[in-house]
Design a protein around this motif. Structure first.
Motif, PDB file in Angstrom:
ATOM      1  N   GLN A  81     -13.816  71.094  50.508  1.00  0.00           N
ATOM      2  CA  GLN A  81     -14.574  72.323  50.264  1.00  0.00           C
ATOM      3  C   GLN A  81     -14.608  73.093  51.575  1.00  0.00           C
ATOM      4  OE1 GLN A  81     -18.149  70.311  48.498  1.00  0.00           O
ATOM      5  NE2 GLN A  81     -17.925  71.891  46.942  1.00  0.00           N
ATOM      6  N   ALA A  82     -14.431  74.404  51.503  1.00  0.00           N
ATOM      7  CA  ALA A  82     -14.334  75.192  52.729  1.00  0.00           C
ATOM      8  C   ALA A  82     -14.838  76.609  52.497  1.00  0.00           C
ATOM      9  CB  ALA A  82     -12.875  75.243  53.211  1.00  0.00           C
ATOM     10  N   PHE A  83     -15.295  77.223  53.587  1.00  0.00           N
ATOM     11  CA  PHE A  83     -15.619  78.651  53.567  1.00  0.00           C
ATOM     12  C   PHE A  83     -15.446  79.184  54.983  1.00  0.00           C
ATOM     13  CE2 PHE A  83     -19.634  76.501  54.363  1.00  0.00           C
ATOM     14  CZ  PHE A  83     -20.225  77.252  55.379  1.00  0.00           C
ATOM     15  N   ILE A  84     -15.394  80.506  55.112  1.00  0.00           N
ATOM     16  CA  ILE A  84     -15.269  81.164  56.415  1.00  0.00           C
ATOM     17  C   ILE A  84     -16.621  81.742  56.783  1.00  0.00           C
ATOM     18  CG2 ILE A  84     -14.063  82.904  57.766  1.00  0.00           C
ATOM     19  CD1 ILE A  84     -11.775  82.773  55.762  1.00  0.00           C
ATOM     20  N   GLY A  85     -17.116  81.388  57.969  1.00  0.00           N
ATOM     21  CA  GLY A  85     -18.419  81.862  58.416  1.00  0.00           C
ATOM     22  C   GLY A  85     -18.316  82.768  59.624  1.00  0.00           C
ATOM     23  N   SER A  86     -19.155  83.803  59.661  1.00  0.00           N
ATOM     24  CA  SER A  86     -19.239  84.722  60.792  1.00  0.00           C
ATOM     25  C   SER A  86     -20.397  85.677  60.512  1.00  0.00           C
ATOM     26  CB  SER A  86     -17.932  85.517  60.958  1.00  0.00           C
ATOM     27  OG  SER A  86     -17.785  86.463  59.906  1.00  0.00           O
ATOM     28  N   VAL A  87     -20.560  86.704  61.364  1.00  0.00           N
ATOM     29  CA  VAL A  87     -21.557  87.726  61.053  1.00  0.00           C
ATOM     30  C   VAL A  87     -21.111  88.573  59.854  1.00  0.00           C
ATOM     31  CG1 VAL A  87     -22.475  87.857  63.402  1.00  0.00           C
ATOM     32  CG2 VAL A  87     -20.572  89.338  62.740  1.00  0.00           C
ATOM     33  N   LYS A  88     -19.841  88.494  59.513  1.00  0.00           N
ATOM     34  CA  LYS A  88     -19.297  89.255  58.382  1.00  0.00           C
ATOM     35  C   LYS A  88     -19.115  88.391  57.146  1.00  0.00           C
ATOM     36  CE  LYS A  88     -14.916  91.335  56.868  1.00  0.00           C
ATOM     37  NZ  LYS A  88     -13.523  91.650  57.243  1.00  0.00           N
ATOM     38  N   MET A  89     -18.629  87.195  57.325  1.00  0.00           N
ATOM     39  CA  MET A  89     -18.204  86.376  56.186  1.00  0.00           C
ATOM     40  C   MET A  89     -19.137  85.189  55.969  1.00  0.00           C
ATOM     41  SD  MET A  89     -14.090  86.230  56.200  1.00  0.00           S
ATOM     42  CE  MET A  89     -13.135  87.592  55.553  1.00  0.00           C
ATOM     43  N   PRO A  90     -19.107  84.658  54.724  1.00  0.00           N
ATOM     44  CA  PRO A  90     -18.302  85.116  53.582  1.00  0.00           C
ATOM     45  C   PRO A  90     -18.901  86.358  52.941  1.00  0.00           C
ATOM     46  CG  PRO A  90     -19.660  83.268  52.908  1.00  0.00           C
ATOM     47  CD  PRO A  90     -19.890  83.445  54.380  1.00  0.00           C
ATOM     48  N   ILE A 136     -23.101  79.684  48.221  1.00  0.00           N
ATOM     49  CA  ILE A 136     -23.661  79.606  49.566  1.00  0.00           C
ATOM     50  C   ILE A 136     -25.143  79.955  49.504  1.00  0.00           C
ATOM     51  CG2 ILE A 136     -23.554  80.540  51.914  1.00  0.00           C
ATOM     52  CD1 ILE A 136     -21.058  79.035  51.240  1.00  0.00           C
ATOM     53  N   ASN A 137     -25.961  79.193  50.206  1.00  0.00           N
ATOM     54  CA  ASN A 137     -27.378  79.520  50.329  1.00  0.00           C
ATOM     55  C   ASN A 137     -27.509  80.568  51.428  1.00  0.00           C
ATOM     56  OD1 ASN A 137     -30.230  79.354  50.144  1.00  0.00           O
ATOM     57  ND2 ASN A 137     -30.257  77.889  51.830  1.00  0.00           N
ATOM     58  N   ASN A 138     -27.407  81.837  51.044  1.00  0.00           N
ATOM     59  CA  ASN A 138     -27.370  82.955  51.993  1.00  0.00           C
ATOM     60  C   ASN A 138     -28.727  83.638  51.987  1.00  0.00           C
ATOM     61  OD1 ASN A 138     -25.837  84.746  53.781  1.00  0.00           O
ATOM     62  ND2 ASN A 138     -26.105  86.280  52.166  1.00  0.00           N
ATOM     63  N   GLN A 139     -29.482  83.525  53.087  1.00  0.00           N
ATOM     64  CA  GLN A 139     -30.836  84.062  53.081  1.00  0.00           C
ATOM     65  C   GLN A 139     -31.250  84.553  54.453  1.00  0.00           C
ATOM     66  OE1 GLN A 139     -32.673  80.118  51.865  1.00  0.00           O
ATOM     67  NE2 GLN A 139     -34.110  80.655  53.498  1.00  0.00           N
ATOM     68  N   LYS A 147     -27.237  72.316  52.215  1.00  0.00           N
ATOM     69  CA  LYS A 147     -25.802  72.347  52.463  1.00  0.00           C
ATOM     70  C   LYS A 147     -25.281  73.766  52.191  1.00  0.00           C
ATOM     71  CE  LYS A 147     -21.531  69.844  51.580  1.00  0.00           C
ATOM     72  NZ  LYS A 147     -20.838  68.816  50.766  1.00  0.00           N
ATOM     73  N   PHE A 148     -24.305  74.199  52.974  1.00  0.00           N
ATOM     74  CA  PHE A 148     -23.726  75.538  52.859  1.00  0.00           C
ATOM     75  C   PHE A 148     -24.801  76.623  53.052  1.00  0.00           C
ATOM     76  CE2 PHE A 148     -21.039  73.301  49.445  1.00  0.00           C
ATOM     77  CZ  PHE A 148     -20.195  72.747  50.389  1.00  0.00           C
ATOM     78  N   THR A 149     -25.661  76.449  54.060  1.00  0.00           N
ATOM     79  CA  THR A 149     -26.698  77.442  54.330  1.00  0.00           C
ATOM     80  C   THR A 149     -26.235  78.425  55.393  1.00  0.00           C
ATOM     81  OG1 THR A 149     -28.531  75.998  53.710  1.00  0.00           O
ATOM     82  CG2 THR A 149     -29.039  77.796  55.188  1.00  0.00           C
ATOM     83  N   ARG A 150     -26.461  79.706  55.112  1.00  0.00           N
ATOM     84  CA  ARG A 150     -26.164  80.782  56.062  1.00  0.00           C
ATOM     85  C   ARG A 150     -27.421  81.640  56.211  1.00  0.00           C
ATOM     86  NH1 ARG A 150     -24.595  86.258  55.952  1.00  0.00           N
ATOM     87  NH2 ARG A 150     -23.028  86.870  57.510  1.00  0.00           N
ATOM     88  N   PHE A 151     -28.087  81.497  57.345  1.00  0.00           N
ATOM     89  CA  PHE A 151     -29.242  82.327  57.655  1.00  0.00           C
ATOM     90  C   PHE A 151     -28.769  83.554  58.444  1.00  0.00           C
ATOM     91  CE2 PHE A 151     -31.658  78.209  57.452  1.00  0.00           C
ATOM     92  CZ  PHE A 151     -32.554  78.584  56.455  1.00  0.00           C
ATOM     93  N   GLN A 204     -26.671  91.856  64.087  1.00  0.00           N
ATOM     94  CA  GLN A 204     -26.949  90.678  63.282  1.00  0.00           C
ATOM     95  C   GLN A 204     -26.554  89.385  64.000  1.00  0.00           C
ATOM     96  OE1 GLN A 204     -26.797  90.237  58.750  1.00  0.00           O
ATOM     97  NE2 GLN A 204     -24.743  89.652  59.352  1.00  0.00           N
ATOM     98  N   ILE A 205     -27.391  88.374  63.820  1.00  0.00           N
ATOM     99  CA  ILE A 205     -27.090  87.011  64.251  1.00  0.00           C
ATOM    100  C   ILE A 205     -27.111  86.131  63.008  1.00  0.00           C
ATOM    101  CG2 ILE A 205     -27.801  85.060  65.681  1.00  0.00           C
ATOM    102  CD1 ILE A 205     -29.052  86.989  67.614  1.00  0.00           C
ATOM    103  N   VAL A 206     -26.200  85.172  62.953  1.00  0.00           N
ATOM    104  CA  VAL A 206     -26.059  84.291  61.799  1.00  0.00           C
ATOM    105  C   VAL A 206     -26.111  82.840  62.265  1.00  0.00           C
ATOM    106  CG1 VAL A 206     -24.372  83.468  60.086  1.00  0.00           C
ATOM    107  CG2 VAL A 206     -24.815  85.916  60.320  1.00  0.00           C
ATOM    108  N   TRP A 207     -26.784  82.006  61.476  1.00  0.00           N
ATOM    109  CA  TRP A 207     -26.825  80.565  61.755  1.00  0.00           C
ATOM    110  C   TRP A 207     -26.295  79.836  60.518  1.00  0.00           C
ATOM    111  CZ3 TRP A 207     -30.592  84.062  62.915  1.00  0.00           C
ATOM    112  CH2 TRP A 207     -30.978  84.170  64.258  1.00  0.00           C
ATOM    113  N   ILE A 208     -25.309  78.975  60.717  1.00  0.00           N
ATOM    114  CA  ILE A 208     -24.694  78.229  59.611  1.00  0.00           C
ATOM    115  C   ILE A 208     -24.725  76.746  59.958  1.00  0.00           C
ATOM    116  CG2 ILE A 208     -22.580  77.821  58.290  1.00  0.00           C
ATOM    117  CD1 ILE A 208     -21.796  80.724  58.828  1.00  0.00           C
ATOM    118  N   ASN A 209     -25.206  75.927  59.024  1.00  0.00           N
ATOM    119  CA  ASN A 209     -25.211  74.493  59.292  1.00  0.00           C
ATOM    120  C   ASN A 209     -23.863  73.882  58.937  1.00  0.00           C
ATOM    121  OD1 ASN A 209     -25.758  74.818  56.480  1.00  0.00           O
ATOM    122  ND2 ASN A 209     -26.417  72.688  56.393  1.00  0.00           N
ATOM    123  N   ALA A 210     -23.586  72.761  59.563  1.00  0.00           N
ATOM    124  CA  ALA A 210     -22.290  72.089  59.371  1.00  0.00           C
ATOM    125  C   ALA A 210     -22.534  70.616  59.119  1.00  0.00           C
ATOM    126  CB  ALA A 210     -21.413  72.289  60.599  1.00  0.00           C
TER     127      ALA A 210
END
Length: 251
Positions: free
Chosen positions: A100-109, A115-118, A131-135, A212-218
């Motif tokens: 399972q994979a995704f691309i993370g950044s201030v833009k993506m996905p 994705i738990n995007n909040q 899992k798959f959290t993007r703050f 924007q700042i983004v935090w993604i868990n791994a």
């Protein structure tokens, strides 16, 4: 064998012989992380090959083996200054491979399905990872204090700004975390800071600039659920001075 359209950086699953391609979706001046989770039902590690600009050699990423989809992610960082296109392939000879994979950044996905995007509150309140959290948050132009806490060994998350990233690992192992970190090309690695700490909590300061700042868990499902993040504003609050009429001789 299948070709997967990965243009939105979305959460995907792919296996032996498959290639996922983000065609022209990476922007100059931005840093990206390819997050790979081993979802196979066995304990064998999986090899993923990352390619992009034809002038740069492929990079091999080893995704740690796990059972019951509970493992740590492997991350490959790539700079949009070197390539606009990136692809990830699982070579033949790995039967049962499932990533399972995704691309993370201030833009993506840009497609956050799965994705738990909040938004992350900036009032110091602790918020739990999944899992798959993007703050995400947009701190104002003053200082903030950040903190990540977990009682799980080697809990790892990534803080992204537009063109830089910090990998924060609490309860870091003595062997370090470099084994699950890879870099495509030559320009990504200088933009990444590794911050492993041997304690249950990691604290840091950041200065907002209205971007924007983004935090993604791994980390895995069970590890993420016991981890929290908080960011608190350190802006001084000044009360307006009271005007003392008597002292000023005013009736």
């Amino acid at each position: 064998m299948s070709a997967i359209n990965w243009n939105q950086g979305q959460l995907i699953s792919f296996g032996q012989g498959d290639t996922a391609t983000c065609n022209g979706g990476l922007n100059k001046g931005q840093l990206y992380g390819l997050f790979f989770y081993n979802a196979a039902g066995n304990d064998a590690s999986t090899t993923v090959v990352v390619t992009g600009n034809n002038s740069l050699p492929p990079v091999t990423v080893t995704v740690p083996g796990t059972t019951a989809n509970q493992g740590l992610a492997a991350i490959c960082f790539v700079s949009g200054d070197e390539t606009a296109t990136i692809a990830a392939s699982i070579l033949n000879g790995q039967p049962g491979a499932n990533i399972q994979a995704f691309i993370g950044s201030v833009k993506m996905p840009t497609d956050t399905s799965g994705i738990n995007n909040q938004g992350l509150s900036l009032n110091g309140q602790q918020q739990s990872f999944q899992k798959f959290t993007r703050f995400y948050a947009v701190p104002a132009s003053h200082w903030y204090a950040g903190q990540i806490t977990s009682n799980i060994n080697a809990f790892m998350s990534v803080q992204f700004t537009e063109n830089a990233a910090t990998v924060i690992c609490v309860n870091a192992p003595s062997t370090g975390i470099t084994g699950v970190i890879a870099y495509y090309g030559t320009q990504a690695q200088p933009k990444v800071v590794l911050n492993p700490v041997p304690y249950q909590s990691a604290s840091w300061s950041l200065f907002g600039n209205g971007q924007q700042i983004v935090w993604i868990n791994a980390d895995s499902v069970q590890n993420s659920q016991s981890a929290t993040i908080s960011v608190q504003s350190l802006q001084a609050l000044y009360a307006a001075p009271k005007h003392d009429k008597a002292a000023a001789g005013v009736a």
